[in-house]
Design an enzyme around this catalytic site. Structure first.
Site, PDB file in Angstrom:
ATOM      1  N   LYS A 106       0.861  -1.189   0.000  1.00  0.00           N
ATOM      2  CA  LYS A 106       0.000   0.000   0.000  1.00  0.00           C
ATOM      3  C   LYS A 106       0.888   1.227   0.000  1.00  0.00           C
ATOM      4  CE  LYS A 106      -4.457   0.972   0.166  1.00  0.00           C
ATOM      5  NZ  LYS A 106      -5.593   0.179  -0.316  1.00  0.00           N
TER       6      LYS A 106
HETATM    7  P1  NAD Z   1     -13.187   7.731  -2.459  1.00  0.00           P
HETATM    8  O1  NAD Z   1     -12.194   8.762  -2.114  1.00  0.00           O
HETATM    9  O2  NAD Z   1     -13.658   7.629  -3.863  1.00  0.00           O
HETATM   10  O3  NAD Z   1     -14.492   7.899  -1.526  1.00  0.00           O
HETATM   11  C1  NAD Z   1     -14.442   7.994  -0.137  1.00  0.00           C
HETATM   12  C2  NAD Z   1     -15.807   8.495   0.320  1.00  0.00           C
HETATM   13  O4  NAD Z   1     -15.874   8.498   1.751  1.00  0.00           O
HETATM   14  C3  NAD Z   1     -16.120   9.922  -0.126  1.00  0.00           C
HETATM   15  O5  NAD Z   1     -17.486   9.995  -0.479  1.00  0.00           O
HETATM   16  C4  NAD Z   1     -15.863  10.740   1.138  1.00  0.00           C
HETATM   17  O6  NAD Z   1     -16.589  11.963   1.137  1.00  0.00           O
HETATM   18  C5  NAD Z   1     -16.378   9.767   2.172  1.00  0.00           C
HETATM   19  N1  NAD Z   1     -15.915  10.006   3.537  1.00  0.00           N
HETATM   20  C6  NAD Z   1     -14.668  10.235   3.990  1.00  0.00           C
HETATM   21  N2  NAD Z   1     -14.683  10.410   5.319  1.00  0.00           N
HETATM   22  C7  NAD Z   1     -15.974  10.256   5.707  1.00  0.00           C
HETATM   23  C8  NAD Z   1     -16.650  10.310   6.961  1.00  0.00           C
HETATM   24  N3  NAD Z   1     -15.975  10.524   8.084  1.00  0.00           N
HETATM   25  N4  NAD Z   1     -17.979  10.103   6.985  1.00  0.00           N
HETATM   26  C9  NAD Z   1     -18.677   9.859   5.856  1.00  0.00           C
HETATM   27  N5  NAD Z   1     -18.100   9.805   4.649  1.00  0.00           N
HETATM   28  C10 NAD Z   1     -16.769  10.001   4.582  1.00  0.00           C
HETATM   29  O7  NAD Z   1     -12.572   6.338  -1.950  1.00  0.00           O
HETATM   30  P2  NAD Z   1     -12.990   4.883  -2.402  1.00  0.00           P
HETATM   31  O8  NAD Z   1     -12.038   4.452  -3.454  1.00  0.00           O
HETATM   32  O9  NAD Z   1     -14.455   4.813  -2.620  1.00  0.00           O
HETATM   33  O10 NAD Z   1     -12.601   4.057  -1.090  1.00  0.00           O
HETATM   34  C11 NAD Z   1     -13.494   3.919   0.020  1.00  0.00           C
HETATM   35  C12 NAD Z   1     -13.001   2.764   0.903  1.00  0.00           C
HETATM   36  O11 NAD Z   1     -12.949   1.565   0.116  1.00  0.00           O
HETATM   37  C13 NAD Z   1     -11.586   2.935   1.466  1.00  0.00           C
HETATM   38  O12 NAD Z   1     -11.520   2.334   2.737  1.00  0.00           O
HETATM   39  C14 NAD Z   1     -10.726   2.167   0.493  1.00  0.00           C
HETATM   40  O13 NAD Z   1      -9.500   1.732   1.070  1.00  0.00           O
HETATM   41  C15 NAD Z   1     -11.650   1.007   0.188  1.00  0.00           C
HETATM   42  N6  NAD Z   1     -11.350   0.300  -1.062  1.00  0.00           N
HETATM   43  C16 NAD Z   1     -11.329   0.957  -2.243  1.00  0.00           C
HETATM   44  C17 NAD Z   1     -11.064   0.246  -3.411  1.00  0.00           C
HETATM   45  C18 NAD Z   1     -11.104   0.900  -4.763  1.00  0.00           C
HETATM   46  O14 NAD Z   1     -11.031   0.169  -5.759  1.00  0.00           O
HETATM   47  N7  NAD Z   1     -11.254   2.191  -4.872  1.00  0.00           N
HETATM   48  C19 NAD Z   1     -10.791  -1.124  -3.353  1.00  0.00           C
HETATM   49  C20 NAD Z   1     -10.836  -1.767  -2.117  1.00  0.00           C
HETATM   50  C21 NAD Z   1     -11.122  -1.036  -0.984  1.00  0.00           C
END
Ligand code: NAD
Length: 419
Positions: A106
């Site tokens: 990561k």
């Molecule tokens: P992103 O940046 O696209 O979205 C994150 C979202 O969370 C946004 O809408 C943001 O406003 C919201 N957010 C942040 N803090 C918050 C809070 N305190 N309360 C409510 N909402 C809040 O990120 P993403 O890619 O969607 O990733 C989200 C999660 O999924 C992370 O934990 C990431 O590690 C995990 N993840 C992502 C992927 C991927 O392919 N993008 C794959 C596996 C896991």
């Protein structure tokens, strides 16, 4: 309120608890408790106002026993070594669960993208990529998007690395724009995978999705696609949130029009959305609503002991990485609330990344149907191994998932003569 617990300690507690259930002596899995390599890079970036700022970035390569390191890059003000280390370890377990030939890594940069211009973001991305360039490679360590990074950021990373190598290297990152080697279906894969996990657990628990209610914390890449897919499956999405707040509608949010609103919002937020019967609630209320499925899709340590005690959700499907603290997990288990763990639930992203990487290495392009069909096959079979292991060992799905992962990792370690 978010817990301040060190996420790496959370990961170690989960790992040790699973090893205990699997009767695995510590010598067999001790290497999994330590990352193989950790890097910190500090790099100067010229800001739009002409000043120079030094940013700090990290890359942790947790384990490579089953294949090259693989894992996303996060841009966030709270990024630090402990967080990156935990996220890297979870990648190792995730890749083992879906049985793809990758290890875990990561990366991240401590910065606040909401205060940066596109040009500043690009310069940070390029400087970070040059900083970690000697450590990554298409058969060594392959980054991907995570929180606040997207296909455009991957495009800049791919270009910077290609310049560094003096040749085009599309397979250095996954989650790229389609026109420069990205895969159809990759952007949607994590959210779709989460929805498939909701569908599979619903089948096991006899829940009809057309009658099911869902609350989703986080409306970014993962949360918004999960909302769209689950809405398509007939679920009623009663609440969603992002950094701007949380929205609740008892009769269900109109997800297509919310998606349109977010698309046209300058910062892609849910704020300002209107619909009949809409109420603004707070984050704690969203996490404790009476729903069939609660989907945390934002950041780690959101489901704290307080939330675990108060939540009225029937099933939690962890789209985010590490959203539940170890203590909260125990409370949920005691209360009989099923948790589909992160290392299974959000593995659709890395699975599709693997398919993208395979296409790049073979100079092939798949259509979206092929990617989706392969994704579904992997996710459903992984769900079954985890669910059946948990049942067999009479334990939670999280422990079942760790047991599946650890046994594959220990087997590979043994076969390579390392234990
Ligand atoms: P992103 O940046 O696209 O979205 C994150 C979202 O969370 C946004 O809408 C943001 O406003 C919201 N957010 C942040 N803090 C918050 C809070 N305190 N309360 C409510 N909402 C809040 O990120 P993403 O890619 O969607 O990733 C989200 C999660 O999924 C992370 O934990 C990431 O590690 C995990 N993840 C992502 C992927 C991927 O392919 N993008 C794959 C596996 C896991």
């Amino acid at each position: 309120m978010k817990s301040n617990k060190n996420p790496y300690d959370n990961m170690l507690e989960q790992l040790d608890a699973a090893a205990k259930i699997a009767d695995l002596p510590i010598e067999e899995y001790i290497t999994l408790r330590y990352p193989e390599r950790e890097f910190t890079v500090n790099f100067p970036v010229e800001m739009d106002d002409g000043s120079t700022q030094v940013f700090t970035g990290y890359r942790v390569q947790h384990n490579s026993i089953r294949g090259p390191y693989k894992g996303g890059v996060r841009f966030h003000p709270d990024v630090n070594m402990d967080e990156v280390r935990a996220l890297a370890a979870w990648m190792t377990f995730k890749c083992a669960i879906v049985d793809i030939p990758f290890g875990g890594a990561k990366g991240g940069v401590t910065c606040d993208p909401s205060r940066l211009s596109q040009k500043e973001l690009e310069r940070i991305t390029r400087a970070y990529t040059v900083g970690i360039a000697p450590l990554i490679g298409p058969e060594v360590d392959i980054p991907a998007p995570d929180v606040n990074t997207n296909a455009q950021v991957m495009g800049w990373m791919m270009d910077s690395y290609s310049t560094y190598r003096g040749q085009n290297v599309p397979s250095i990152v996954t989650g790229k724009p389609i026109s420069i080697g990205g895969s159809l279906g990759r952007r949607e894969a994590t959210g779709k995978g989460v929805s498939l996990m909701v569908r599979e657990i619903a089948k096991e628990k006899g829940i009809d999705l057309k009658e099911a209610t869902v609350a989703i914390q986080g409306f970014g890449n993962v949360g918004s696609v999960a909302a769209e897919t689950l809405y398509g499956m007939g679920c009623t999405i009663v609440a969603v949130s992002d950094i701007s707040g949380a929205l609740y509608c008892q009769n269900g949010l109109d997800i297509p029009s919310l998606l349109q609103h977010v698309d046209s919002h300058p910062k892609h937020l849910i704020e300002g959305y209107t619909q009949e019967g809409l109420e603004c609630i707070d984050n704690h209320m969203l996490l404790t609503l009476k729903v069939d499925f609660l989907i945390p899709a934002a950041l780690e340590n959101q489901i704290t002991e307080d939330v675990a005690r108060e939540t009225k959700a029937r099933i939690i499907v962890e789209a985010a990485n590490g959203p539940t603290t170890f203590e909260a997990d125990n409370i949920l288990e005691d209360r009989g609330i099923t948790v589909v763990p992160d290392i299974l639930a959000n593995a659709g992203g890395v699975t599709a990344s693997y398919f993208e990487w395979v296409q790049n290495l073979q100079y092939l392009t798949w259509d979206e149907e092929k990617l989706d069909a392969n994704l579904e096959k992997k996710m459903v079979s992984s769900f079954q191994s985890v669910y059946n292991t948990a049942k067999e060992k009479n334990t939670s799905m999280r422990m079942g998932a760790y047991i599946v992962a650890i046994s594959r990792l220990v087997e590979a370690t043994r076969l390579r003569g390392k234990i």
